[in-house]
Design an enzyme around this catalytic site. Structure first.
Site, mmCIF file in Angstrom:
data_model
loop_
_atom_site.group_PDB
_atom_site.id
_atom_site.type_symbol
_atom_site.label_atom_id
_atom_site.label_comp_id
_atom_site.label_asym_id
_atom_site.label_seq_id
_atom_site.Cartn_x
_atom_site.Cartn_y
_atom_site.Cartn_z
ATOM 1 N N LYS A 1 9.318 7.606 10.374
ATOM 2 C CA LYS A 1 7.907 7.796 10.837
ATOM 3 C C LYS A 1 7.388 7.111 12.196
ATOM 4 C CE LYS A 1 3.321 8.831 10.299
ATOM 5 N NZ LYS A 1 2.630 7.700 10.805
ATOM 6 N N ASP A 2 7.673 5.690 11.879
ATOM 7 C CA ASP A 2 7.220 4.757 13.253
ATOM 8 C C ASP A 2 8.747 4.908 14.044
ATOM 9 O OD1 ASP A 2 4.903 3.956 12.329
ATOM 10 O OD2 ASP A 2 5.588 2.784 10.714
ATOM 11 N N ALA B 1 0.834 -1.316 -0.133
ATOM 12 C CA ALA B 1 -0.049 -0.008 0.040
ATOM 13 C C ALA B 1 0.666 1.224 -0.038
ATOM 14 C CB ALA B 1 -0.740 0.025 1.370
ATOM 15 N N GLY C 1 6.461 7.770 1.090
ATOM 16 C CA GLY C 1 7.345 7.422 2.093
ATOM 17 C C GLY C 1 7.844 6.221 1.783
ATOM 18 N N HIS C 2 7.448 5.175 1.095
ATOM 19 C CA HIS C 2 7.879 4.081 0.617
ATOM 20 C C HIS C 2 9.042 4.141 -0.163
ATOM 21 C CE1 HIS C 2 4.021 2.649 2.566
ATOM 22 N NE2 HIS C 2 4.751 1.587 3.070
ATOM 23 N N GLY D 1 11.301 3.450 7.665
ATOM 24 C CA GLY D 1 10.991 4.720 7.882
ATOM 25 C C GLY D 1 11.102 5.269 9.590
HETATM 26 O O1 PAF Z 1 6.648 -0.753 8.835
HETATM 27 C C1 PAF Z 1 6.191 -1.538 8.276
HETATM 28 O O2 PAF Z 1 5.681 -1.548 7.339
HETATM 29 C C2 PAF Z 1 6.032 -2.904 9.064
HETATM 30 O O3 PAF Z 1 5.904 -2.871 10.437
HETATM 31 C C3 PAF Z 1 7.193 -3.955 8.680
HETATM 32 C C4 PAF Z 1 8.554 -3.241 9.239
HETATM 33 C C5 PAF Z 1 7.576 -4.220 7.339
HETATM 34 C C6 PAF Z 1 7.194 -4.948 9.490
HETATM 35 O O4 PAF Z 1 6.236 -5.792 9.113
#
Ligand code: PAF
Length: 279
Positions: free
Chosen positions: A148-149, A31, A35-36, A146
């Site tokens: 962000k988390d 999704a 950011g990705h 990221g």
């Molecule tokens: O940040 C995410 O998208 C998920 O928590 C991760 C690091 C891919 C683990 O499932």
């Protein structure tokens, strides 16, 4: 870009990729938003070859969190990855990651216990377990996540160091909309009115960062940030705290490498954000 759907293809595909030089892995749940793509772009700058995974990890969803509703758009994501220069996408199945009888959980004590760890019990065990599995399966030189988390990044750094995984863990700065709101798949759940008020979150963090950076006391700066969030209609405000970047322990006074982290809800949407602080 090669797409690996069968576990037995992973080893040979990786062996061929490794011939191209250093390997960076970007683990994701798909999704994609900007950011990705920033993760992929940074991976390309830091390694010769970039690989990604998309795996919606059931272990990191709480009982009340809707795993079935999590957006899945593998084809569109794969097209974005290929365009961004990613060379391999691994799409593991749940059985690949958690085969019958799977009984091991990675728990990162301390750094994973507070804040999101309290709000989402078991979440970081799920994250640490799946990331350990992905890193062991792919064995990259570098893996990127990221900022962000931010707590997730700290948990993964601790886990990787503790288990001696031999992978460099890198953080990628948060991508923000023009008005400063951190990009997140959850922003799609905000109504137009909530989206307009959501900007109070990064603004409150910036104001607290500036106050602490100017030498102001920490507690009043945090209280002012909470008040700004209340005025914008955030409820509940789970936390607005100054923490040590590595341990996520709260700080009453500036010291070491610091981060302001916050989580608060607008309507039914819970937003998180964070910002570096220099005093
Ligand atoms: O940040 C995410 O998208 C998920 O928590 C991760 C690091 C891919 C683990 O499932």
């Amino acid at each position: 870009m090669q797409i690996v759907r069968r576990l037995e293809r992973l080893g040979p595909t990786l062996a061929a990729l490794r011939a191209g030089g250093s390997l960076a892995l970007v683990p994701t749940m798909g999704a994609f938003h900007a950011g990705h793509l920033a993760l992929i772009a940074q991976a390309r700058r830091q390694a010769d070859v970039v690989a990604a995974t998309i795996f919606v990890n059931p272990l990191q969803f709480g009982a009340h969190e809707d795993l079935a509703r999590y957006p899945r758009q593998d084809e569109a994501d794969a097209a974005l990855l290929a365009k961004a220069g990613c060379k391999m996408l691994w799409l593991p199945t749940v059985d690949d990651i958690y085969p019958a009888g799977f009984a091991t959980t990675v728990h990162v004590a301390g750094v994973g216990d507070r804040w999101e760890g309290e709000a989402r019990p078991g979440h970081f065990d799920g994250v640490a377990t799946v990331v350990a599995k992905l890193l062991l399966a792919v064995r990259p030189d570098l893996a990127l996540f990221g900022e962000k988390d931010f707590q997730q990044l700290a948990v993964i750094r601790r886990m990787s160091a503790d288990l001696g995984l031999g992978v460099r863990i890198g953080g990628v700065p948060t991508v923000r909309d023009a008005d400063g709101l951190a990009q997140s798949s959850r922003n799609a759940y905000l109504s137009a009115d909530e989206r307009a008020r959501a900007i109070a979150l990064p603004r409150a963090l910036e104001a607290a960062r500036d106050a602490i950076g100017r030498g102001g006391a920490v507690a009043p700066a945090l209280e002012q940030a909470r008040q700004a969030l209340r005025e914008a209609g955030f409820d509940p405000i789970d936390y607005v705290v100054l923490v040590d970047e590595a341990t996520l322990e709260p700080l009453d006074a500036p010291g070491g490498t610091m981060r302001l982290i916050a989580a608060a809800s607008l309507g039914t949407t819970r937003l998180i954000d964070n910002i570096a602080v220099k005093a």
